[in-house]
Motif scaffolding. Structure first.
Motif, PDB file in Angstrom:
ATOM      1  N   TYR A   1     -33.048   1.917 -14.000  1.00 26.90           N
ATOM      2  CA  TYR A   1     -33.772   2.001 -15.437  1.00 26.90           C
ATOM      3  C   TYR A   1     -32.290   2.805 -16.683  1.00 26.90           C
ATOM      4  O   TYR A   1     -32.895   2.858 -17.339  1.00 26.90           O
ATOM      5  N   ILE A   2     -31.053   2.245 -15.741  1.00 24.81           N
ATOM      6  CA  ILE A   2     -29.980   2.194 -16.857  1.00 24.81           C
ATOM      7  C   ILE A   2     -29.593   0.568 -16.968  1.00 24.81           C
ATOM      8  O   ILE A   2     -29.650  -0.017 -16.797  1.00 24.81           O
TER       9      ILE A   2
ATOM     10  N   ASP B   1     -28.447  -0.039 -19.993  1.00 26.97           N
ATOM     11  CA  ASP B   1     -29.572   0.226 -21.255  1.00 26.97           C
ATOM     12  C   ASP B   1     -28.881   0.561 -22.977  1.00 26.97           C
ATOM     13  O   ASP B   1     -28.472   2.338 -22.390  1.00 26.97           O
TER      14      ASP B   1
ATOM     15  N   GLY C   1     -30.645   2.787 -24.515  1.00 26.08           N
ATOM     16  CA  GLY C   1     -31.024   3.469 -24.684  1.00 26.08           C
ATOM     17  C   GLY C   1     -32.060   4.192 -26.057  1.00 26.08           C
ATOM     18  O   GLY C   1     -32.933   2.690 -26.553  1.00 26.08           O
ATOM     19  N   ASN C   2     -33.327   4.992 -26.517  1.00 28.29           N
ATOM     20  CA  ASN C   2     -34.294   4.537 -27.090  1.00 28.29           C
ATOM     21  C   ASN C   2     -33.242   5.613 -28.742  1.00 28.29           C
ATOM     22  O   ASN C   2     -33.070   6.580 -28.510  1.00 28.29           O
TER      23      ASN C   2
ATOM     24  N   LYS D   1     -34.748  11.261 -15.123  1.00 29.10           N
ATOM     25  CA  LYS D   1     -33.946  10.188 -16.205  1.00 29.10           C
ATOM     26  C   LYS D   1     -34.592  10.004 -17.257  1.00 29.10           C
ATOM     27  O   LYS D   1     -35.587  10.795 -18.038  1.00 29.10           O
TER      28      LYS D   1
ATOM     29  N   LYS E   1     -33.973   9.260 -21.721  1.00 32.30           N
ATOM     30  CA  LYS E   1     -33.458   8.311 -22.843  1.00 32.30           C
ATOM     31  C   LYS E   1     -33.776   8.738 -24.576  1.00 32.30           C
ATOM     32  O   LYS E   1     -34.471   9.662 -24.567  1.00 32.30           O
TER      33      LYS E   1
ATOM     34  N   ALA F   1     -28.937   6.764 -22.150  1.00 34.85           N
ATOM     35  CA  ALA F   1     -29.867   6.835 -21.486  1.00 34.85           C
ATOM     36  C   ALA F   1     -29.047   7.276 -20.116  1.00 34.85           C
ATOM     37  O   ALA F   1     -27.803   7.216 -19.497  1.00 34.85           O
TER      38      ALA F   1
END
Length: 428
Positions: A185-186, A214, A216-217, A235, A237, A248
């Protein structure tokens, strides 16, 4: 007068119908039907296309000038004076294109991974694993499902270096070796070098795996909850400052120890020798990315893992093991234009392990290793085929070991302390 009006109304439908039907066919010089030909009549601003057999029909007033066009044939026109079916022959059109040169840079031994590719590999114990995915590419294997290490060209698993933003990290798996500490996920994008190592890498024989956290968003908050056979993870973001700074994060914890404790309580007093080991692990991954301006970017990451294992063999014999790792990095990237890039990274890594044996002869000990790393580099694009890279690295590392001669005091007495400084220069 009435007879004249009646005659006009009676003959008009027949006149309109006779003038509105045009039927034809389009073929090539070899007599083959051409489908998908566009037929257009400018006078009425209407058109149609030919079917699979080359035929078409169009309602229009006569005479009518029809235009025939197709991407593979030359455009032509035809004057239609009557409603008798006719045939139009199209000639091939030769599209002369300018010369196209396709070139690329050779990257021997370079492999890329993404979260989409990782998800194609079956999950181990309900968990996705980056290293299991890398073991599916040519030249890389893993020994079994319970071994998170990868083996490149027959080398050992400890001959691989794992980096995040080009800075080496500590500890790639948990104590039992079942799961890696990298949550896809990261850490879902990575580059693996198994040959042709970049100038900035040295010291490892088998491979280098450089992971990009990542960012993030930066627009909206999102998250997910995963449940596995041995652990669960939370998890998320989202933006810290919309369109500017994002994060994230992933927090994973196991519940194996809870299952073991329930079983041990149920058999306590009956047969101590059948007690299950009580094992627990936790890890936290965090990534922050900030777009300071169109030229400046700041990113940071941290990954922390903790393992605890307790084994009780008899009522008065017990073993405890603890393992902790931490890796972090702060990176500044300055890109004044498309051809120049400056990068400064400051990071560190640390690993700590400790073991206790409680019984007739108490004993124990531990060790700790940590490093502080500073890297700076400059990349310049001289032309389309030539790139210039230069930079340097400084690392201060220390390794400590300690003994616990007396369990009652619960003190670790340092028995050795080794350190070294490493300087590196690179140019490519």
């Amino acid at each position: 007068m009435l007879k004249f009006i009646f005659a006009i109304l009676f003959f008009c439908p027949f006149l309109a119908e006779a003038q509105s039907v045009i039927i034809g066919r389009v073929i090539t010089r070899n007599g083959e039907a051409v489908s998908g030909v566009n037929i257009f009549c400018p006078e009425i601003q209407q058109g149609t296309i030919t079917d699979s057999t080359g035929y078409f029909s169009l309602k229009a007033e006569l005479p009518c000038q029809l235009e025939f066009s197709h991407i593979n044939y030359k455009k032509t026109t035809h004057l239609v004076k009557g409603n008798t079916p006719f045939t139009v022959i199209l000639r091939n059109k030769f599209n002369n294109l300018q010369e196209v040169i396709v070139s690329g840079r050779t990257s021997p031994g370079r492999l890329y991974s993404s979260r989409k590719g990782i998800e194609t590999v079956p999950a181990i114990l309900g968990e996705q694993d980056l290293l299991k995915y890398l073991a599916t590419v040519p030249g890389i294997i893993t020994t079994n499902a319970l071994d998170p290490g990868i083996y490149v060209r027959g080398g050992n698993s400890w001959e691989n270096s794992f980096l995040i933003h080009d800075v080496e990290i500590a500890g790639t798996d948990h104590l039992t070796g079942i799961l890696a500490t990298f949550d896809p996920y990261i850490f879902n994008n990575s580059t693996l070098y198994k040959s042709g190592f970049p100038a900035a890498y040295n010291g490892s024989l088998s491979s280098y795996i450089n992971m990009i956290p990542d960012p993030g968003n930066k627009q909206e908050l999102e998250g997910e909850l995963t449940l596995g056979l041995v652990s669960s993870a939370l998890k998320a973001k989202g933006p810290l400052k919309k369109n500017h700074t994002s994060f994230a994060a992933s927090l994973r914890t196991s519940y194996l120890q809870a299952i073991s404790k329930l079983y041990n309580r149920s058999v306590k007093g009956n047969n101590t020798g059948n007690l299950l080991p009580e094992y627990a692990f936790n890890d936290l991954s965090l990534s922050v990315d900030s777009r300071l301006s169109s030229q400046w970017n700041l990113s940071a990451f941290g990954i922390f893992s903790m393992d605890n294992l307790t084994m009780k063999l008899q009522e008065n014999v017990r073993y405890d093991f603890n393992w902790k790792t931490f890796s972090g990095n702060l990176r500044t990237l300055y890109t004044p234009n498309e051809k120049n890039r400056f990068r400064l990274s400051i990071g560190g890594k640390s690993s700590f392990s400790e073991g206790d044996a409680k019984g007739s002869i108490p004993m124990g000990g531990g060790n700790r290793r940590y490093s502080l790393i500073t890297q700076i580099s400059y990349t310049g694009q001289l032309n389309d085929q030539l790139q210039f890279l230069t930079g340097g690295k400084f690392e201060h590392a220390r390794f400590e070991t300690a003994d616990k001669p007396d369990y009652a005091e619960n003190l670790l007495i340092k028995s050795s302390d080794k350190y070294f400084n490493l300087y590196e220069l690179m140019q490519k």
